[in-house]
Design a protein around this motif. Structure first.
Motif, mmCIF file in Angstrom:
data_model
loop_
_atom_site.group_PDB
_atom_site.id
_atom_site.type_symbol
_atom_site.label_atom_id
_atom_site.label_comp_id
_atom_site.label_asym_id
_atom_site.label_seq_id
_atom_site.Cartn_x
_atom_site.Cartn_y
_atom_site.Cartn_z
ATOM 1 N N GLY A 20 0.954 -0.840 0.090
ATOM 2 C CA GLY A 20 -0.220 0.097 0.021
ATOM 3 C C GLY A 20 0.960 1.190 0.474
ATOM 4 N N ILE A 21 -0.169 2.363 0.269
ATOM 5 C CA ILE A 21 0.658 4.008 0.701
ATOM 6 C C ILE A 21 1.877 2.901 2.045
ATOM 7 N N VAL A 22 2.851 3.281 1.726
ATOM 8 C CA VAL A 22 3.861 3.131 3.337
ATOM 9 C C VAL A 22 5.126 3.121 3.032
ATOM 10 N N GLN A 23 5.405 4.197 2.439
ATOM 11 C CA GLN A 23 6.948 4.797 2.341
ATOM 12 C C GLN A 23 7.205 6.011 1.744
ATOM 13 N N GLY A 24 7.742 6.802 3.083
ATOM 14 C CA GLY A 24 8.201 7.857 2.402
ATOM 15 C C GLY A 24 6.524 8.756 4.110
ATOM 16 N N VAL A 25 5.947 7.841 4.016
ATOM 17 C CA VAL A 25 4.810 8.811 5.116
ATOM 18 C C VAL A 25 4.654 8.137 7.309
ATOM 19 N N GLY A 26 5.871 8.032 7.379
ATOM 20 C CA GLY A 26 6.147 7.310 9.265
ATOM 21 C C GLY A 26 5.923 6.134 9.410
ATOM 22 N N PHE A 27 5.818 5.136 8.376
ATOM 23 C CA PHE A 27 5.536 3.782 8.432
ATOM 24 C C PHE A 27 6.240 2.811 9.434
ATOM 25 N N ARG A 28 7.275 2.741 9.467
ATOM 26 C CA ARG A 28 8.837 2.358 9.844
ATOM 27 C C ARG A 28 8.803 2.447 11.172
ATOM 28 N N PRO A 29 8.487 4.140 11.658
ATOM 29 C CA PRO A 29 8.672 4.091 13.149
ATOM 30 C C PRO A 29 7.404 4.262 13.794
ATOM 31 N N GLY A 50 6.927 -2.959 -0.460
ATOM 32 C CA GLY A 50 6.624 -2.432 0.106
ATOM 33 C C GLY A 50 6.847 -2.912 1.634
ATOM 34 N N VAL A 51 6.735 -2.577 2.952
ATOM 35 C CA VAL A 51 7.447 -3.042 4.275
ATOM 36 C C VAL A 51 7.174 -4.343 4.480
ATOM 37 N N LEU A 52 8.966 -4.698 4.866
ATOM 38 C CA LEU A 52 8.928 -5.916 5.214
ATOM 39 C C LEU A 52 8.944 -6.050 6.269
ATOM 40 N N ILE A 53 8.836 -6.650 7.166
ATOM 41 C CA ILE A 53 8.694 -7.091 9.339
ATOM 42 C C ILE A 53 9.399 -7.938 8.797
ATOM 43 N N ARG A 54 10.221 -9.067 10.305
ATOM 44 C CA ARG A 54 10.263 -9.907 10.632
ATOM 45 C C ARG A 54 10.007 -9.695 12.196
ATOM 46 N N ILE A 55 9.658 -10.751 13.128
ATOM 47 C CA ILE A 55 8.950 -10.414 14.240
ATOM 48 C C ILE A 55 9.327 -11.685 15.167
ATOM 49 N N VAL A 56 10.193 -11.879 16.130
ATOM 50 C CA VAL A 56 9.920 -12.848 17.391
ATOM 51 C C VAL A 56 8.911 -12.536 18.839
ATOM 52 N N ALA A 77 -0.302 7.226 5.425
ATOM 53 C CA ALA A 77 -0.753 5.598 4.932
ATOM 54 C C ALA A 77 -1.368 5.503 4.801
ATOM 55 N N LYS A 78 -1.436 4.137 3.518
ATOM 56 C CA LYS A 78 -2.842 3.526 3.212
ATOM 57 C C LYS A 78 -2.328 1.556 2.851
ATOM 58 N N ILE A 79 -2.805 0.964 4.317
ATOM 59 C CA ILE A 79 -2.422 0.322 3.940
ATOM 60 C C ILE A 79 -3.577 -0.764 3.290
ATOM 61 N N GLU A 80 -2.256 -1.109 2.289
ATOM 62 C CA GLU A 80 -4.014 -2.523 1.199
ATOM 63 C C GLU A 80 -4.222 -3.889 1.957
ATOM 64 N N ALA A 81 -2.175 -3.954 1.719
ATOM 65 C CA ALA A 81 -3.211 -6.088 2.202
ATOM 66 C C ALA A 81 -1.986 -5.872 3.094
ATOM 67 N N ILE A 82 -1.796 -6.767 3.926
ATOM 68 C CA ILE A 82 -1.147 -7.588 4.635
ATOM 69 C C ILE A 82 -0.926 -9.043 4.591
ATOM 70 N N ILE A 106 13.821 -0.577 -4.199
ATOM 71 C CA ILE A 106 12.511 0.669 -3.983
ATOM 72 C C ILE A 106 12.264 0.779 -5.296
ATOM 73 N N LYS A 107 10.522 0.634 -5.032
ATOM 74 C CA LYS A 107 9.990 0.824 -6.621
ATOM 75 C C LYS A 107 9.694 2.642 -5.427
ATOM 76 N N THR A 108 9.712 3.386 -6.513
ATOM 77 C CA THR A 108 9.855 4.777 -6.941
ATOM 78 C C THR A 108 8.485 5.569 -5.861
ATOM 79 N N SER A 109 7.868 5.876 -5.459
ATOM 80 C CA SER A 109 6.927 7.065 -5.080
ATOM 81 C C SER A 109 7.119 7.786 -4.597
ATOM 82 N N ILE A 110 5.951 8.721 -4.773
ATOM 83 C CA ILE A 110 5.748 9.673 -5.091
ATOM 84 C C ILE A 110 5.015 10.136 -3.721
ATOM 85 N N THR A 111 4.347 10.765 -2.803
ATOM 86 C CA THR A 111 3.400 10.970 -1.865
ATOM 87 C C THR A 111 2.562 12.101 -2.647
ATOM 88 N N PRO A 112 1.554 12.671 -2.368
ATOM 89 C CA PRO A 112 0.765 13.819 -2.935
ATOM 90 C C PRO A 112 1.326 15.164 -1.343
#
Ligand code: ZN
Ligand code: ZN
Length: 790
Positions: A20-29, A50-56, A77-82, A106-112
Motif C-alpha cells: 500500500g502507501i507505506v513508504q515515506g509516510v512514517g510507517f517504519r517508525p 512495500g514494507v517487510l517486517i520480521r518479528i519474534v 499511510a494506506k495499508i492495502e494488504a497484510i 525500492i519502487k519509487t513512490s512520490i506521495t501527494p
C-alpha cells in the motif's frame, strides 16, 4: 500461519509483508514503536514491494501488534494488504531495529502534498515551541511532497530543501526513530529553514504603520483587512488573495486579473466561519479537514445572520455554491489567525496561463494585479493547483484532481497488471496525462488547457519529470483520436512505436469503468458520455453519445441530434450561435419570427447578420455538425438570456442554467422525440416548441430551466429503454463534463435505478476531460493484453 494459537505464551517468528502507501509516510517508525510496545524483537525495512517486517515474540504479542498496526496506521499511510507467513529459521534478534533499505530495490513512490497536521499546527501557535510562528514546519504526517521533488530517490538532496542544511536540533529529530519528524525530508525550523518576506509590488519600501503586526506573515492579514490584494506563495503555486467580503477589493481583483465571471475560491480560518455562509454535511466536513484539503463546493445558505458580513456577490456570480478550503500550510494558518472573514484565494496568473510558481516570474507578471507580495525562498519545483471536489449523493466527486490527490496511484481492476508500461497523453482542455505500470495508474495533477503556450510548456516539463520520477519507459502510447490536439501531436513525437488512437467518448466511458473496478473481461456496458466536444470516428464532432462499450471496443448506438456549430469554436464563446443553429435545424425561421416576434431572443437573433449565417449553415462554412450535449445547454441558456452574447469560460451557460433549477418535484418535463434513423437520436424540436411557448407566456426562468433539465433526463432514460429492447446490458456509465451537472446526474441516475440498471459515476477522477487519460490508459492496456490469454 499461527501454529501456536493454543499456546499464546510460546514464542513464534513471522514475516509480515505490508503493501500500500507505506513508504515515506512514517510507517517504519510506527512499526518500530508498536513492536517495542508489544515487546517484540526483529527488524523492518522498505523494499520494492512495500514494507517487510520480521518479528519474534509470543503469539499473543504478535496478534496485538498486527491489530495495533492496522488501527494506528500513520495518517498519510494506506495499508492495502497484510500477508503473514511463519519464519522457520529466524536470525537471532536481541532487539527491534529499522534496517537500512536497499534503495535500488525500492519502487519509487512520490506521495501527494499534505495539509498541516494537528500536531504541527499546535506547535506554530505555541509560544514555547521552537516552531512558534514558523511558516514552513512539517513532519512525516504533513507537508510538501510532490511540489518540492525534482529527482529520485525522494531524499532531501533531491528536493528544493537541498539548499537548507539542517541545524543540529532538526538533524537530531530527523534521525530519531521515535520522533514524528524521523526522515521527514522537508523538516525545518526558524534557524535552518526557508523564510518568508513581504514586499510592495511597486518596489517602494514598506512604511511600517502596521503596529499590530508581529512579522511579515502577520502583516498580510492587516493588508487583507484593509482591502489590499496580496500575492501569496504557497505550496504548489502563488495565489492572489483579498478580503472576500470587501466588494471593492474583489472587483479590483476581477478587473486587474481580467477574469470577470469564473468563480473565485475562498479560504477561511475554520469551519465555523464557512458555516456562516454555506451548508456543510459530514462528508464535506471530512473532506475540508482531510490531508488533501481540497476546495469543496458547498451550497450557499439563502440567509446569513445579520451580524455576518456578506460575501461580495462578484466572488461567484449567478451561482448557488461557493468553493471553500481550510488553511493547509502553516503559512496560511498564520496569515488567517486574526482573520474572522473568508478570503479569496485564487491562482496567481494572467487569464488562462498556468499559476505562477517562481518569485521572479511572479513579480514580473503579477505586479499589475497584486499590491503586495508575500514570497519565500523554498522553490516550488512542481506546480500543483488546488483540487476541487464536491459531494453528490453523499459521495465524493473530484472535479479537478491536483494538490493532495496527485500523484497517488489508482489501482486498476485485476487483469491489468499484465499490460506493459503505457503512457496516455490526455486531452486538449483540462489536461492530465497518465502512466500505467504494474496495474497502477498514476495520473498527473491537473495541467490546464494546452492551447495556452505556457500550459503546453508546463505539460512537457511535467511529463518529463514524471517519466523520471516513476522510472517509466513507455512501451506504448495512448492518444486522443483528434489529430489537432497538441497532446496527440506531442505523443506521436515521442518515438514510441506502439500507438493507440482512442476515441474521446470511449475513453470517458473506460475511465468511469476503471475507477469503478469493472473487470477487464466484463461484458459490454452502456456508456452515456455527454460533453462539449470530442472527435468522432467518422471525422465529425461528437458530444452526446450512447456507446455500448467494453475496454477494447465500442459500438455507437445513439447520439444527440447533430447540429451545426455556427462559426466553429466561436460557438463556444458566443452561446447565441447555438440557439440560432438549433432553431434553424428544427423550424422555418419566417414562421418562427412571426409567431414569436415579441420574444427577446427572436428579436436578438433577428438583429444578427442572418443571411451570412444562413449561408454558413447551408454551405457548411466553418460550421461543423456536432452531436454535442454541451452546446445544447448553451443554446437553451442563451434562449433564456443567460450568457447570450458571450461566455467567459466553457460551460458557463450550463452552470448558470443549473443554478436556476427550482422545485424540481413539482415541475413537468419538456418533451423530446426519439428518431430511429440512421441510428437512434434525440430530437429536441418538441422541447424548443414548449420552451418558446413558455417564454411567450412569461413562465419564469427557474421553471424553464427546471423543465429543461427534467426533460433531458427523461429523454436520456427513454433512450436507454429503447436501446435495451435490442441490446442486453445491466450497467450504465454516466460520464463526460456535462455530468458534473448535479441535477442531470441525479435525475438520470434515479430513472435508471428504477429500471434495475446499475449506474456507474465518477468519484476519484473528474467526469470532465481531466479524467480522460485514465480511460485512454485502460483501453490501450486492454488492447495490448490478448483476450482470453492470461
Ligand atoms: Zn505535521
Ligand atoms: Zn532547524
Amino acid at each position: 500461519m499461527i501454529t501456536n494459537i493454543n499456546n499464546p505464551n510460546l514464542n513464534i517468528a513471522e514475516e509480515i509483508r505490508v503493501r500500500g502507501i507505506v513508504q515515506g509516510v512514517g510507517f517504519r517508525p510506527t512499526v518500530y514503536r508498536l513492536a517495542k510496545l508489544c515487546s517484540l524483537r526483529g527488524e523492518v525495512w522498505n523494499d520494492g514491494e512495500g514494507v517487510l517486517i520480521r518479528i519474534v515474540g509470543t503469539a499473543e504479542a504478535v496478534e496485538t501488534f498486527i491489530d495495533k498496526l492496522q488501527k494506528e496506521c500513520p495518517p498519510l499511510a494506506k495499508i492495502e494488504a497484510i500477508a503473514r507467513s511463519p519464519l522457520s529459521h529466524p536470525p537471532t534478534y536481541t532487539d527491534f531495529t529499522i534496517t537500512q533499505s536497499i534503495s535500488n530495490q525500492i519502487k519509487t513512490s512520490i506521495t501527494p502534498d499534505a495539509a498541516t497536521c494537528p500536531e504541527c499546527k499546535a506547535e506554530i501557535f505555541d509560544p514555547f515551541s521552537r516552531w512558534y510562528r514558523y511558516p514552513f514546519t512539517n513532519c512525516t504526517h504533513c507537508g510538501p511532497r510532490l511540489s518540492i521533488v525534482r529527482a529520485i530517490p525522494y531524499d532531501r538532496r533531491n528536493t528544493s530543501m537541498a539548499n537548507f542544511t539542517m541545524c543540529s536540533d532538526c538533524a537530531k529529530e530527523y534521525a530519531d526513530v521515535t520522533n514524528r519528524r524521523f526522515h521527514a525530508q522537508p523538516v525545518a525550523c526558524h534557524i535552518c529553514g526557508p523564510k518568508a518576506w513581504l514586499k510592495r509590488a511597486d518596489g517602494k519600501p514598506i512604511v511600517s504603520d502596521m503596529f499590530s503586526m508581529l512579522d511579515d506573515v502577520d502583516a498580510v492579514c492587516t493588508l487583507l483587512q484593509r482591502g489590499e490584494i496580496v500575492a501569496i506563495k504557497g505550496i504548489g503555486g502563488i495565489h492572489l488573495a483579498c478580503d472576500a467580503t470587501n466588494k471593492m477589493a474583489v472587483q479590483k481583483l476581477r478587473e486587474r486579473k481580467h477574469r470577470y465571471h469564473k468563480p473565485f475560491a475562498l479560504m477561511a480560518k475554520n469551519l465555523e466561519i464557512i458555516e456562516k455562509y454555506c451548508f456543510i454535511n459530514e462528508l464535506e466536513k471530512e473532506l475540508l479537514q482531510s490531508a488533501a484539503a481540497p476546495i469543496v463546493l458547498l451550497q450557499l445558505k439563502d440567509k446569513t445572520e445579520e451580524t455576518t458580513k456578506p460575501i461580495a456577490a462578484s466572488v461567484a456570480p449567478n451561482i448557488k455554491s461557493l468553493g471553500f478550503m481550510l488553511p493547509y500550510t502553516p503559512l496560511h494558518h498564520l496569515i488567517l489567525r486574526r482573520m474572522e472573514r473568508p478570503i479569496v484565494l485564487t491562482s496567481g496568473n494572467i487569464s488562462d496561463e498556468p499559476q505562477c510558481i517562481n518569485n521572479e516570474v511572479a513579480k514580473d507578471k503579477l505586479s499589475q494585479i497584486a499590491d503586495y507580495f508575500l514570497l519565500h525562498n523554498r522553490e516550488i519545483i512542481n506546480r500543483v493547483d488546488d483540487s476541487v471536489v464536491k459531494v453528490v449523493g453523499n459521495r465524493l466527486q473530484v472535479l479537478r484532481r491536483a494538490r493532495g490527490y496527485a500523484p497517488a496511484p489508482i489501482r486498476l481492476p485485476s487483469g491489468f497488471e499484465e499490460a506493459p508500461p503505457i503512457l496516455a497523453m490526455g486531452s486538449e482542455l483540462k489536461n492530465t496525462f497518465c502512466l500505467l505500470r504494474e496495474g497502477e495508474a498514476i495520473l498527473s495533477q491537473h495541467l490546464g488547457d494546452l492551447e495556452n503556450a505556457a500550459a503546453l510548456t508546463a505539460y512537457r516539463e511535467t511529463l518529463e519529470l514524471y517519466l523520471h520520477l516513476f522510472e517509466h519507459k513507455p512501451e506504448a502510447i495512448a492518444l486522443d483520436l483528434h489529430p489537432e490536439y497538441l497532446s496527440t501531436k506531442l505523443g506521436k513525437e515521442l518515438g514510441v512505436d506502439r500507438i493507440y488512437s482512442i476515441q474521446h467518448h470511449h475513453a470517458h466511458i473506460a475511465a468511469c469503468m476503471a475507477e469503478n473496478g469493472i473487470n477487464l473481461e466484463n461484458k459490454p456496458i452502456l456508456g452515456i458520455a455527454l460533453d462539449g466536444l470530442g472527435y468522432g470516428e467518422d471525422g465529425t464532432l461528437w458530444g452526446g453519445e450512447f456507446l455500448l462499450a467494453d475496454y477494447r471496443s465500442y459500438q455507437r448506438l445513439a447520439n444527440f441530434k447533430p447540429v451545426a456549430m455556427l462559426g466553429g469554436e466561436q460557438a463556444i464563446y458566443q452561446p447565441w450561435r447555438n440557439t440560432y443553429a438549433h432553431l434553424m435545424a428544427g423550424f422555418n425561421w419566417d414562421e418562427l419570427a412571426v409567431k414569436y416576434r415579441e420574444l427577446e431572443i427572436v428579436k436578438f437573433l433577428d438583429r444578427q447578420p442572418r443571411s451570412l449565417l444562413n449561408q454558413m449553415l447551408a454551405k457548411r462554412i466553418n460550421s461543423p455538425l456536432a452531436s454535442s450535449a454541451g452546446r445544447l445547454f448553451d443554446a437553451v441558456a442563451a434562449a433564456l438570456g443567460i450568457c447570450r452574447d458571450s461566455a467567459s469560460y466553457e460551460g458557463q451557460g450550463a452552470i448558470e442554467l443549473e443554478a436556476l433549477v427550482d422545485n424540481i418535484d413539482e415541475e413537468t418535463a419538456y418533451p423530446f422525440e426519439i428518431i430511429s434513423a440512421p441510428i437512434f437520436y434525440l430530437e429536441p424540436r418538441p422541447m424548443w416548441q414548449a420552451l418558446l411557448t413558455d417564454l411567450q407566456t412569461g413562465v419564469s426562468q427557474n421553471a424553464i430551466a427546471t423543465r429543461f433539465h427534467l426533460g433531458l433526463a427523461k429523454a436520456i432514460a427513454s433512450m436507454v429503454v429503447r436501446l435495451r429492447e435490442t441490446h442486453s446490458f445491466t450497467q450504465v456509465a454516466l460520464t463526460g463534463g456535462v455530468f458534473q451537472n448535479q441535477v442531470l446526474l441525479e435525475q438520470v441516475s434515479k430513472q435508471l435505478n428504477v429500471m434495475s440498471l446499475t449506474v456507474l459515476t465518477h468519484s476519484l477522477v473528474p467526469a470532465n476531460d481531466g479524467g480522460l487519460s485514465l480511460g485512454q490508459v485502460a483501453i490501450a492496456a486492454a488492447k495490448s493484453i490478448q483476450k482470453g490469454i492470461k
